[in-house]
Design a protein around this motif. Structure first.
Motif, short mmCIF file in Angstrom:
data_model
loop_
_atom_site.label_atom_id
_atom_site.label_comp_id
_atom_site.label_asym_id
_atom_site.label_seq_id
_atom_site.Cartn_x
_atom_site.Cartn_y
_atom_site.Cartn_z
N VAL A 30 9.31 -5.95 22.60
CA VAL A 30 9.18 -5.62 21.19
C VAL A 30 8.49 -4.26 21.08
O VAL A 30 7.45 -4.03 21.71
N VAL A 31 9.05 -3.36 20.29
CA VAL A 31 8.43 -2.08 19.98
C VAL A 31 7.68 -2.21 18.66
O VAL A 31 8.25 -2.67 17.66
N LEU A 32 6.41 -1.80 18.65
CA LEU A 32 5.54 -1.94 17.49
C LEU A 32 5.34 -0.58 16.81
O LEU A 32 4.93 0.38 17.48
N CYS A 33 5.60 -0.53 15.51
CA CYS A 33 5.54 0.72 14.73
C CYS A 33 4.39 0.65 13.73
O CYS A 33 4.42 -0.17 12.80
N HIS A 34 3.40 1.52 13.88
CA HIS A 34 2.20 1.47 13.03
C HIS A 34 2.45 2.10 11.67
O HIS A 34 3.46 2.77 11.41
N GLY A 35 1.49 1.91 10.77
CA GLY A 35 1.61 2.38 9.41
C GLY A 35 1.16 3.81 9.18
O GLY A 35 0.73 4.50 10.11
N PHE A 36 1.25 4.25 7.93
CA PHE A 36 0.93 5.62 7.52
C PHE A 36 -0.49 6.00 7.93
O PHE A 36 -1.46 5.32 7.58
N GLY A 37 -0.60 7.09 8.70
CA GLY A 37 -1.90 7.58 9.11
C GLY A 37 -2.61 6.72 10.12
O GLY A 37 -3.79 6.95 10.43
N GLY A 38 -1.92 5.72 10.66
CA GLY A 38 -2.54 4.81 11.61
C GLY A 38 -2.33 5.24 13.04
O GLY A 38 -2.04 6.41 13.35
N ASN A 39 -2.45 4.28 13.93
CA ASN A 39 -2.24 4.53 15.35
C ASN A 39 -1.81 3.23 16.01
O ASN A 39 -1.66 2.21 15.35
N ARG A 40 -1.61 3.27 17.30
CA ARG A 40 -1.01 2.14 18.00
C ARG A 40 -1.89 0.90 18.10
O ARG A 40 -1.43 -0.16 18.54
N ALA A 41 -3.15 0.99 17.68
CA ALA A 41 -3.99 -0.20 17.64
C ALA A 41 -3.81 -0.98 16.34
O ALA A 41 -3.95 -2.19 16.31
N GLU A 42 -3.50 -0.28 15.24
CA GLU A 42 -3.33 -0.81 13.89
C GLU A 42 -4.66 -1.38 13.36
O GLU A 42 -5.66 -1.40 14.02
N PHE A 162 -3.11 11.17 -0.34
CA PHE A 162 -2.91 9.73 -0.27
C PHE A 162 -3.93 9.14 0.70
O PHE A 162 -3.75 9.19 1.90
N GLY A 163 -5.02 8.67 0.15
CA GLY A 163 -6.06 8.08 0.99
C GLY A 163 -6.69 9.05 1.95
O GLY A 163 -7.10 8.65 3.05
N GLY A 164 -6.75 10.34 1.57
CA GLY A 164 -7.35 11.34 2.44
C GLY A 164 -6.40 11.99 3.41
O GLY A 164 -6.82 12.79 4.25
N LEU A 165 -5.10 11.67 3.30
CA LEU A 165 -4.09 12.30 4.15
C LEU A 165 -3.03 12.94 3.26
O LEU A 165 -2.71 12.42 2.19
N PRO A 166 -2.47 14.06 3.70
CA PRO A 166 -1.53 14.79 2.83
C PRO A 166 -0.09 14.30 2.96
O PRO A 166 0.41 14.06 4.05
N ILE A 167 0.55 14.16 1.82
CA ILE A 167 2.01 13.98 1.77
C ILE A 167 2.59 15.26 1.21
O ILE A 167 2.27 15.65 0.08
N ARG A 168 3.45 15.91 1.98
CA ARG A 168 3.95 17.23 1.61
C ARG A 168 5.42 17.16 1.20
O ARG A 168 6.07 16.11 1.29
N ARG A 169 5.92 18.29 0.76
CA ARG A 169 7.27 18.37 0.21
C ARG A 169 8.35 17.84 1.16
O ARG A 169 9.27 17.15 0.71
N PRO A 170 8.31 18.12 2.48
CA PRO A 170 9.38 17.59 3.34
C PRO A 170 9.48 16.06 3.29
O PRO A 170 10.59 15.52 3.35
N PHE A 171 8.35 15.37 3.18
CA PHE A 171 8.37 13.91 3.08
C PHE A 171 9.12 13.49 1.82
O PHE A 171 9.97 12.59 1.85
N VAL A 172 8.82 14.13 0.70
CA VAL A 172 9.43 13.79 -0.58
C VAL A 172 10.92 14.08 -0.57
O VAL A 172 11.74 13.27 -1.01
N ASP A 173 11.30 15.24 -0.05
CA ASP A 173 12.72 15.60 -0.01
C ASP A 173 13.50 14.63 0.87
O ASP A 173 14.64 14.24 0.54
N ASP A 174 12.92 14.26 2.00
CA ASP A 174 13.56 13.31 2.90
C ASP A 174 13.68 11.94 2.24
O ASP A 174 14.73 11.28 2.31
#
Length: 251
Positions: A30-42, A162-174
């Protein structure tokens, strides 16, 4: 546990592979995918615990940091969902190529933005099962009011905070090019969906739309009294137990 680096588009994605100690190779994974701004420990090291639970079921688990997160190369400012999907597909291929892993028995598990990512990556490979923890469909399917607020913030500051991390234009366009439900519905295997009853991701009929997307392939679990991070010890223990058992049934 062994450290495993994966090359992707000029970046190194760094992760940890947990292998069962009492099973002969090759084993499912199983491959585990962490959340926004997180890391592989979650959150609360829940991915570490999930990997141990999977290994106890005879299943390998690979936890990795998305580009720009944790120990992986890349810049967080470049984050887009489509790039994370491409990373996940590359990770599936790399994990499947490991000599201890059965390439025909791979599954995905994702939390929040990682859950959205996993749901969009699953149709690209013959994934055995899909486990979604509080998938953040609203990250790409915002309300009109939310989208306007985000656009105004980016216009003024160059990013949405967003919670101290930036969401920039490429994220929105995508995000504008993604339908989180129709695109996810292309996956035809079994799906476990776990969501806290007090989670903001339940807005706008999200659960109904996942029911429509996955139909009778959906195994839905609603956790009373918790929000987006499954914020109690019993909830997190149940989450790990359910997820490992589901992956084992479909390995």
């Amino acid at each position: 546990m062994e450290l495993l680096d994966i090359a992707h588009r000029g970046r190194t994605l760094r992760g940890a592979l947990h292998l069962p100690s009492d099973k002969d190779a090759p084993v499912p994974a199983v491959v585990l995918c962490h959340g926004f701004g997180g890391n592989r420990a979650e959150f609360g090291y829940t991915f570490v615990r999930a990997a141990a639970a999977l290994a106890a079921q005879g299943i390998a688990a690979f936890r990795f940091d998305f580009a720009g997160c944790g120990d992986s190369d890349g810049e967080f400012d470049d984050l887009t969902v489509s790039d994370q999907v491409a990373q996940t597909v590359a990770v599936l291929d790399a994990v499947g190529a490991h000599p201890a892993v059965d390439a025909d028995r791979l599954s995905l598990l994702g939390m929040s933005l990682g859950g959205l990512t996993a749901s969009l990556a699953a149709p690209h490979r013959p994934v055995r099962s899909l486990v979604l923890w509080a998938p953040a469909a609203l990250a790409v399917a915002m309300t009109e009011e939310g989208a306007k607020r985000r656009a105004a913030a980016i216009a003024e500051h160059g990013y949405d905070d967003f919670g101290g991390l930036p969401i920039r234009r490429p994220f929105v366009d995508d995000a504008a090019r993604i339908d989180p439900f129709a695109d996810a519905a292309a996956y035809t295997g079994p799906v476990l969906l776990a969501v806290g009853a007090d989670d903001f991701v339940l807005e706008n009929g999200v659960l109904d739309r996942y029911r429509d997307a996955y139909a009778d392939r959906l195994d839905l679990h609603l956790f009373a009294g918790v929000g987006h991070g499954f914020e109690t010890v019993p909830a997190r223990e149940r989450l790990v137990e359910l997820s490992a058992a589901f992956a084992a049934r479909h390995a």
